[in-house]
Design a protein around this motif. Sequence first.
Motif, PDB file in Angstrom:
ATOM      1  N   SER A 123      -4.408 -10.069   4.028  1.00 16.42           N
ATOM      2  CA  SER A 123      -3.810  -8.743   4.281  1.00 16.42           C
ATOM      3  C   SER A 123      -2.837  -8.926   5.425  1.00 16.42           C
ATOM      4  O   SER A 123      -3.122  -9.649   6.386  1.00 16.42           O
ATOM      5  N   MET A 124      -1.684  -8.339   5.317  1.00 14.61           N
ATOM      6  CA  MET A 124      -0.710  -8.483   6.405  1.00 14.61           C
ATOM      7  C   MET A 124       0.294  -7.341   6.359  1.00 14.61           C
ATOM      8  O   MET A 124       0.423  -6.638   5.348  1.00 14.61           O
ATOM      9  N   LEU A 125       1.002  -7.193   7.481  1.00 12.48           N
ATOM     10  CA  LEU A 125       2.070  -6.193   7.550  1.00 12.48           C
ATOM     11  C   LEU A 125       3.360  -6.891   7.149  1.00 12.48           C
ATOM     12  O   LEU A 125       3.762  -7.872   7.768  1.00 12.48           O
TER      13      LEU A 125
ATOM     14  N   MET B 259       0.332   6.093   5.917  1.00 13.09           N
ATOM     15  CA  MET B 259       0.466   4.673   6.304  1.00 13.09           C
ATOM     16  C   MET B 259       0.134   4.402   7.773  1.00 13.09           C
ATOM     17  O   MET B 259      -0.614   3.452   8.073  1.00 13.09           O
TER      18      MET B 259
ATOM     19  N   TRP C 121      -6.725  -0.465  10.000  1.00 11.63           N
ATOM     20  CA  TRP C 121      -6.761  -1.887   9.633  1.00 11.63           C
ATOM     21  C   TRP C 121      -6.760  -2.778  10.865  1.00 11.63           C
ATOM     22  O   TRP C 121      -7.478  -3.785  10.954  1.00 11.63           O
TER      23      TRP C 121
ATOM     24  N   LEU D 283      -2.167  -5.477   0.970  1.00 14.06           N
ATOM     25  CA  LEU D 283      -3.545  -5.930   0.789  1.00 14.06           C
ATOM     26  C   LEU D 283      -3.656  -6.731  -0.494  1.00 14.06           C
ATOM     27  O   LEU D 283      -2.978  -6.448  -1.474  1.00 14.06           O
ATOM     28  N   GLU D 284      -4.580  -7.677  -0.476  1.00 17.86           N
ATOM     29  CA  GLU D 284      -4.704  -8.552  -1.653  1.00 17.86           C
ATOM     30  C   GLU D 284      -5.284  -7.765  -2.832  1.00 17.86           C
ATOM     31  O   GLU D 284      -6.223  -6.982  -2.683  1.00 17.86           O
ATOM     32  N   GLN D 285      -4.763  -8.069  -4.001  1.00 14.51           N
ATOM     33  CA  GLN D 285      -5.230  -7.414  -5.224  1.00 14.51           C
ATOM     34  C   GLN D 285      -6.557  -8.013  -5.652  1.00 14.51           C
ATOM     35  O   GLN D 285      -6.781  -9.219  -5.502  1.00 14.51           O
TER      36      GLN D 285
ATOM     37  N   ARG E 181       4.320   7.866  -3.760  1.00 17.14           N
ATOM     38  CA  ARG E 181       4.870   7.033  -2.686  1.00 17.14           C
ATOM     39  C   ARG E 181       4.921   7.801  -1.369  1.00 17.14           C
ATOM     40  O   ARG E 181       4.586   7.299  -0.303  1.00 17.14           O
TER      41      ARG E 181
ATOM     42  N   LYS F 188      10.629  -0.254   4.835  1.00 12.25           N
ATOM     43  CA  LYS F 188       9.836  -0.213   6.074  1.00 12.25           C
ATOM     44  C   LYS F 188       8.795  -1.323   6.006  1.00 12.25           C
ATOM     45  O   LYS F 188       8.470  -1.838   4.931  1.00 12.25           O
TER      46      LYS F 188
ATOM     47  N   VAL G  24      -2.690   1.737   8.873  1.00 15.32           N
ATOM     48  CA  VAL G  24      -2.402   0.525   9.658  1.00 15.32           C
ATOM     49  C   VAL G  24      -3.266   0.490  10.915  1.00 15.32           C
ATOM     50  O   VAL G  24      -3.807  -0.552  11.298  1.00 15.32           O
TER      51      VAL G  24
ATOM     52  N   TRP H 182     -10.124  -3.023  -1.139  1.00 14.66           N
ATOM     53  CA  TRP H 182      -8.957  -3.754  -1.649  1.00 14.66           C
ATOM     54  C   TRP H 182      -8.444  -3.091  -2.920  1.00 14.66           C
ATOM     55  O   TRP H 182      -9.218  -2.602  -3.719  1.00 14.66           O
ATOM     56  N   PRO H 183      -7.130  -3.096  -3.143  1.00 10.63           N
ATOM     57  CA  PRO H 183      -6.584  -2.434  -4.348  1.00 10.63           C
ATOM     58  C   PRO H 183      -6.939  -3.213  -5.607  1.00 10.63           C
ATOM     59  O   PRO H 183      -7.142  -4.423  -5.575  1.00 10.63           O
ATOM     60  N   LYS H 184      -6.991  -2.517  -6.705  1.00 12.65           N
ATOM     61  CA  LYS H 184      -7.382  -3.151  -7.969  1.00 12.65           C
ATOM     62  C   LYS H 184      -6.325  -4.113  -8.481  1.00 12.65           C
ATOM     63  O   LYS H 184      -5.153  -3.791  -8.476  1.00 12.65           O
TER      64      LYS H 184
ATOM     65  N   ALA I 184       1.554   8.148   0.136  1.00  5.91           N
ATOM     66  CA  ALA I 184       1.088   6.870   0.690  1.00  5.91           C
ATOM     67  C   ALA I 184       1.762   6.599   2.027  1.00  5.91           C
ATOM     68  O   ALA I 184       1.116   6.149   2.990  1.00  5.91           O
ATOM     69  N   MET I 185       3.070   6.895   2.096  1.00  6.11           N
ATOM     70  CA  MET I 185       3.792   6.625   3.342  1.00  6.11           C
ATOM     71  C   MET I 185       3.354   7.577   4.449  1.00  6.11           C
ATOM     72  O   MET I 185       3.355   7.206   5.625  1.00  6.11           O
TER      73      MET I 185
ATOM     74  N   VAL J 243      11.472  -1.334  -1.087  1.00  9.03           N
ATOM     75  CA  VAL J 243      11.640  -0.074  -1.836  1.00  9.03           C
ATOM     76  C   VAL J 243      11.634   1.105  -0.868  1.00  9.03           C
ATOM     77  O   VAL J 243      12.411   2.056  -1.015  1.00  9.03           O
ATOM     78  N   VAL J 244      10.716   1.084   0.121  1.00  7.31           N
ATOM     79  CA  VAL J 244      10.691   2.150   1.136  1.00  7.31           C
ATOM     80  C   VAL J 244      11.423   1.740   2.410  1.00  7.31           C
ATOM     81  O   VAL J 244      11.558   2.551   3.314  1.00  7.31           O
TER      82      VAL J 244
ATOM     83  N   MET K 153       0.816  -1.210   0.000  1.00 10.62           N
ATOM     84  CA  MET K 153       0.000   0.000   0.000  1.00 10.62           C
ATOM     85  C   MET K 153       0.851   1.262   0.000  1.00 10.62           C
ATOM     86  O   MET K 153       0.317   2.365   0.074  1.00 10.62           O
ATOM     87  N   ALA K 154       2.151   1.113  -0.105  1.00 14.10           N
ATOM     88  CA  ALA K 154       3.037   2.275  -0.233  1.00 14.10           C
ATOM     89  C   ALA K 154       3.197   2.684  -1.689  1.00 14.10           C
ATOM     90  O   ALA K 154       4.053   3.503  -2.003  1.00 14.10           O
ATOM     91  N   GLN K 155       2.359   2.116  -2.592  1.00 18.09           N
ATOM     92  CA  GLN K 155       2.350   2.475  -4.024  1.00 18.09           C
ATOM     93  C   GLN K 155       3.716   2.316  -4.687  1.00 18.09           C
ATOM     94  O   GLN K 155       4.092   3.084  -5.557  1.00 18.09           O
ATOM     95  N   THR K 156       4.479   1.317  -4.248  1.00 14.24           N
ATOM     96  CA  THR K 156       5.794   1.109  -4.854  1.00 14.24           C
ATOM     97  C   THR K 156       5.734   0.094  -5.991  1.00 14.24           C
ATOM     98  O   THR K 156       6.689  -0.048  -6.741  1.00 14.24           O
TER      99      THR K 156
ATOM    100  N   VAL L 284       5.134  -2.235   5.903  1.00 12.29           N
ATOM    101  CA  VAL L 284       3.900  -1.544   5.504  1.00 12.29           C
ATOM    102  C   VAL L 284       2.792  -2.561   5.339  1.00 12.29           C
ATOM    103  O   VAL L 284       3.020  -3.775   5.361  1.00 12.29           O
ATOM    104  N   LEU L 285       1.579  -2.042   5.173  1.00  9.41           N
ATOM    105  CA  LEU L 285       0.420  -2.898   4.996  1.00  9.41           C
ATOM    106  C   LEU L 285       0.376  -3.417   3.558  1.00  9.41           C
ATOM    107  O   LEU L 285       0.566  -2.663   2.607  1.00  9.41           O
TER     108      LEU L 285
END
Lengths: 58, 179
Positions: A36-38, B158, B165, A51-53, B151, A46, B162, B177-179, B154-155, A43-44, A17-20, A48-49
């Motif tokens: 879904s998990m942490l 975050m 969630w 989520l399933e696509q 990015r 860290k 979290v 959920w993301p696409k 989003a961070m 890339v960042v 979910m960090a859009q990387t 992060v969360l």
Amino acid sequence: MAKKAKSRTIAVRILSMAQTGFFMTFRRPRTHRPLSMLKYDPVVKKKVLFLEQKRGGK
Amino acid sequence: MEQHIRLAQTLPPRLLNFFARFPPAPLAALTSSIPSTTSTTSPSDPNAYPPSPLPSSKPHTHTKPSPFAAFRNPTTQNWHAPHISLRRQAGLFKLAAQHNVLSLMPSSPKHPYEKERKRIENGLRVQGTGVGKRVKGKLWERTLKGRLEGRRKAMEGMPALVREWKERGHGRGWKKWPK
């Protein structure tokens, strides 16, 4: 026509979910709720969360 | 005169053959009017450019067209490439510069003075610089700013995401959920 039954498990992709664009793939039972998990995103750099696509395109 | 002939014979065969086939302007004027001319009006500067023809009072004698220039067939009006290619011209000019006979060579874009003039006129033209020029860059370079901004946003959100969630039961009550 096709005698093939649907399999019990499916392969799913969990997206950061960090859009990387970083993702991981897991196998879960078809009847299970979405994953879904942490998790660590390298890339960042860290945790992060993830989520399933959503299944299927369009 | 003898000294001049001996000096000319020190030139490499490639240049001598070239001058034999395409005599330079001063020499052509001399050879076309052999009985009367003397060598008193020869040009003094061996490196003069553009090549100066002999200032004789005689009418303009027919010289060969330049082998370095493109030419047109008068009947068909078709253009032809020069008799001597640019690659060979470059070699000839290198030799001429070594032996100080640049003033005897016909004009050509491969002449060192012409090249210098062009360089002074245009300057070092680096791709992407100059008036009205841009470097396009790769797609990933062009989109980099936007992607990094996404990015960052989003961070920033975050920790809140979290927390939400976790409050909703670690994905049990999650709907988005993301696409």
